[in-house]
Every structure is written in C-alpha cells, then in structure tokens.
Write a protein that holds these residues in place. Structure first.
Motif, PDB file in Angstrom:
ATOM      1  N   VAL A  56       2.254   1.626  -3.495  1.00  0.00           N
ATOM      2  CA  VAL A  56       1.224   2.114  -4.422  1.00  0.00           C
ATOM      3  C   VAL A  56       0.992   3.598  -4.165  1.00  0.00           C
ATOM      4  O   VAL A  56       0.895   4.405  -5.135  1.00  0.00           O
ATOM      5  CB  VAL A  56      -0.088   1.287  -4.248  1.00  0.00           C
ATOM      6  CG1 VAL A  56      -1.237   1.946  -4.977  1.00  0.00           C
ATOM      7  CG2 VAL A  56       0.135  -0.131  -4.739  1.00  0.00           C
ATOM      8  N   ASP A  57       0.935   3.984  -2.916  1.00  0.00           N
ATOM      9  CA  ASP A  57       0.716   5.412  -2.609  1.00  0.00           C
ATOM     10  C   ASP A  57       1.886   6.257  -3.119  1.00  0.00           C
ATOM     11  O   ASP A  57       1.696   7.329  -3.698  1.00  0.00           O
ATOM     12  CB  ASP A  57       0.560   5.599  -1.095  1.00  0.00           C
ATOM     13  CG  ASP A  57      -0.757   5.042  -0.559  1.00  0.00           C
ATOM     14  OD1 ASP A  57      -1.670   4.802  -1.357  1.00  0.00           O
ATOM     15  OD2 ASP A  57      -0.851   4.864   0.694  1.00  0.00           O
ATOM     16  N   ALA A  58       3.117   5.749  -2.946  1.00  0.00           N
ATOM     17  CA  ALA A  58       4.297   6.499  -3.415  1.00  0.00           C
ATOM     18  C   ALA A  58       4.289   6.590  -4.937  1.00  0.00           C
ATOM     19  O   ALA A  58       4.645   7.638  -5.515  1.00  0.00           O
ATOM     20  CB  ALA A  58       5.566   5.814  -2.922  1.00  0.00           C
TER      21      ALA A  58
ATOM     22  N   GLN B  49       1.689   6.553  -6.869  1.00  0.00           N
ATOM     23  CA  GLN B  49       0.631   7.480  -7.264  1.00  0.00           C
ATOM     24  C   GLN B  49       1.096   8.911  -7.111  1.00  0.00           C
ATOM     25  O   GLN B  49       0.816   9.770  -7.928  1.00  0.00           O
ATOM     26  CB  GLN B  49      -0.642   7.231  -6.453  1.00  0.00           C
ATOM     27  CG  GLN B  49      -1.422   6.022  -6.876  1.00  0.00           C
ATOM     28  CD  GLN B  49      -2.661   5.822  -6.004  1.00  0.00           C
ATOM     29  OE1 GLN B  49      -2.801   6.452  -4.967  1.00  0.00           O
ATOM     30  NE2 GLN B  49      -3.525   4.935  -6.457  1.00  0.00           N
ATOM     31  N   ILE B  50       1.793   9.169  -6.023  1.00  0.00           N
ATOM     32  CA  ILE B  50       2.301  10.523  -5.793  1.00  0.00           C
ATOM     33  C   ILE B  50       3.318  10.886  -6.874  1.00  0.00           C
ATOM     34  O   ILE B  50       3.327  12.002  -7.419  1.00  0.00           O
ATOM     35  CB  ILE B  50       2.900  10.641  -4.375  1.00  0.00           C
ATOM     36  CG1 ILE B  50       1.791  10.550  -3.351  1.00  0.00           C
ATOM     37  CG2 ILE B  50       3.655  11.961  -4.214  1.00  0.00           C
ATOM     38  CD1 ILE B  50       2.248  10.530  -1.923  1.00  0.00           C
ATOM     39  N   CYS B  51       4.165   9.939  -7.224  1.00  0.00           N
ATOM     40  CA  CYS B  51       5.182  10.190  -8.227  1.00  0.00           C
ATOM     41  C   CYS B  51       4.590  10.327  -9.632  1.00  0.00           C
ATOM     42  O   CYS B  51       5.120  11.035 -10.479  1.00  0.00           O
ATOM     43  CB  CYS B  51       6.216   9.069  -8.239  1.00  0.00           C
ATOM     44  SG  CYS B  51       7.224   9.012  -6.781  1.00  0.00           S
TER      45      CYS B  51
ATOM     46  N   CYS C 128       1.736  11.591 -10.493  1.00  0.00           N
ATOM     47  CA  CYS C 128       0.906  12.794 -10.626  1.00  0.00           C
ATOM     48  C   CYS C 128       1.803  13.987 -10.957  1.00  0.00           C
ATOM     49  O   CYS C 128       2.793  14.219 -10.268  1.00  0.00           O
ATOM     50  CB  CYS C 128       0.153  13.074  -9.348  1.00  0.00           C
ATOM     51  SG  CYS C 128      -1.172  11.944  -9.030  1.00  0.00           S
TER      52      CYS C 128
ATOM     53  N   GLN D 225       0.838  -1.208   0.000  1.00  0.00           N
ATOM     54  CA  GLN D 225       0.000   0.000   0.000  1.00  0.00           C
ATOM     55  C   GLN D 225       0.866   1.248   0.000  1.00  0.00           C
ATOM     56  O   GLN D 225       0.580   2.211  -0.723  1.00  0.00           O
ATOM     57  CB  GLN D 225      -0.927  -0.006   1.223  1.00  0.00           C
ATOM     58  CG  GLN D 225      -1.912   1.150   1.252  1.00  0.00           C
ATOM     59  CD  GLN D 225      -2.869   1.129   0.062  1.00  0.00           C
ATOM     60  OE1 GLN D 225      -3.408   0.084  -0.305  1.00  0.00           O
ATOM     61  NE2 GLN D 225      -3.053   2.267  -0.574  1.00  0.00           N
ATOM     62  N   LYS D 226       1.953   1.240   0.757  1.00  0.00           N
ATOM     63  CA  LYS D 226       2.866   2.392   0.783  1.00  0.00           C
ATOM     64  C   LYS D 226       3.533   2.583  -0.581  1.00  0.00           C
ATOM     65  O   LYS D 226       3.707   3.711  -1.035  1.00  0.00           O
ATOM     66  CB  LYS D 226       3.930   2.209   1.873  1.00  0.00           C
ATOM     67  CG  LYS D 226       3.393   2.315   3.270  1.00  0.00           C
ATOM     68  CD  LYS D 226       2.882   3.717   3.519  1.00  0.00           C
ATOM     69  CE  LYS D 226       2.358   3.839   4.928  1.00  0.00           C
ATOM     70  NZ  LYS D 226       1.740   5.109   5.160  1.00  0.00           N
TER      71      LYS D 226
END
Length: 134
Positions: free
Chosen positions: A125-127, A129-131, A133, A122-123
């Motif tokens: 995937v979140d990283a 997604q942030i990258c 964008c 999850q971390k």
C-alpha cells in the motif's frame, strides 16, 4: 529281779525304738521339705516354660505381622514409583503441549492478520501510494 531286768531291757528296747522312730521322722521331715522344694522348682520351671511358649507364640505372630507390613510397604513403594513416573510423563506432556501452544501462538501472530501478511500488505500500500502521487 527277772522282772526288773525284763523291765530294763523293755525300757531300753522302747527307748531304742523311740530313738529310731525319732530319727526316721526327722529323715522323713527332711525328705518332705526337699520334695516340697523340688515340687516348687518344678512348678517354677513349668511356669517359665509356659511363659516362654506364650512369648514364642507372640514373637511368631509379630514376625508374621512384620512380614505382612514389609510386603505392604514394598507394594506402596512400587506404587509410589509408578505414580512418580506417571507424574514425570505428564509433566513432559504438559511441557511439550505448552511449547507447542507457544509455537502455535507465535505462528498465528507471525502469519496472521497482524503478522507478515499485514507487514507485506502495508509495504505494498505504501509503495502504491508513492507510485500514484505525481
């Protein structure tokens, strides 16, 4: 007169013999009563001895039963101690198995799909997604 004197002497002798017979019968009667008393006492003693022998035999039998009962009781106590020891060992095994099962469940939760792996993924995937964008 000689006849009269002879009759008197005969009468005196007869009276003496009768008196002696009476005394001897009295003595015989006393001795018979004493003998009957002794026979009765002897019978009582014999009955007492017989009763005592029966009671001694009963006591001996009861002592044997008591010894057998004590041996059975001691055997049961030994068996009970073995059962208690087995119960204690089984309870320890159960507690150990329960702790092992609890630890295994915690490891499965921690290392399973809902545990650390899911958290790490999850971390990531979140990283990502942030990258991704702009």
């Amino acid at each position: 007169e000689d006849v009269s004197l002879a009759e008197k002497l005969g009468s005196i002798n007869t009276n003496n013999v009768r008196e002696r017979i009476r005394k001897l019968r009295s003595i015989q009667s006393e001795r018979s009563m004493h003998f009957a008393s002794l026979v009765k006492k002897s019978k009582n003693i014999s009955n007492h001895d017989l009763e005592r022998a029966k009671l001694d035999a009963d006591l001996s039998r009861l002592n044997e039963v008591l010894d057998a009962s004590r041996a059975a009781y001691e055997s049961c106590c030994r068996d009970l101690e073995l059962v208690r020891k087995n119960i204690a060992d089984l309870e320890k095994e159960r507690d150990t198995a329960s702790r092992d099962a609890s630890s295994s469940a915690m490891l499965v939760n921690a290392l399973g799909s809902k545990g650390i792996q899911a958290f790490v993924l999850q971390k990531i995937v979140d990283a990502l997604q942030i990258c991704s964008c702009p």
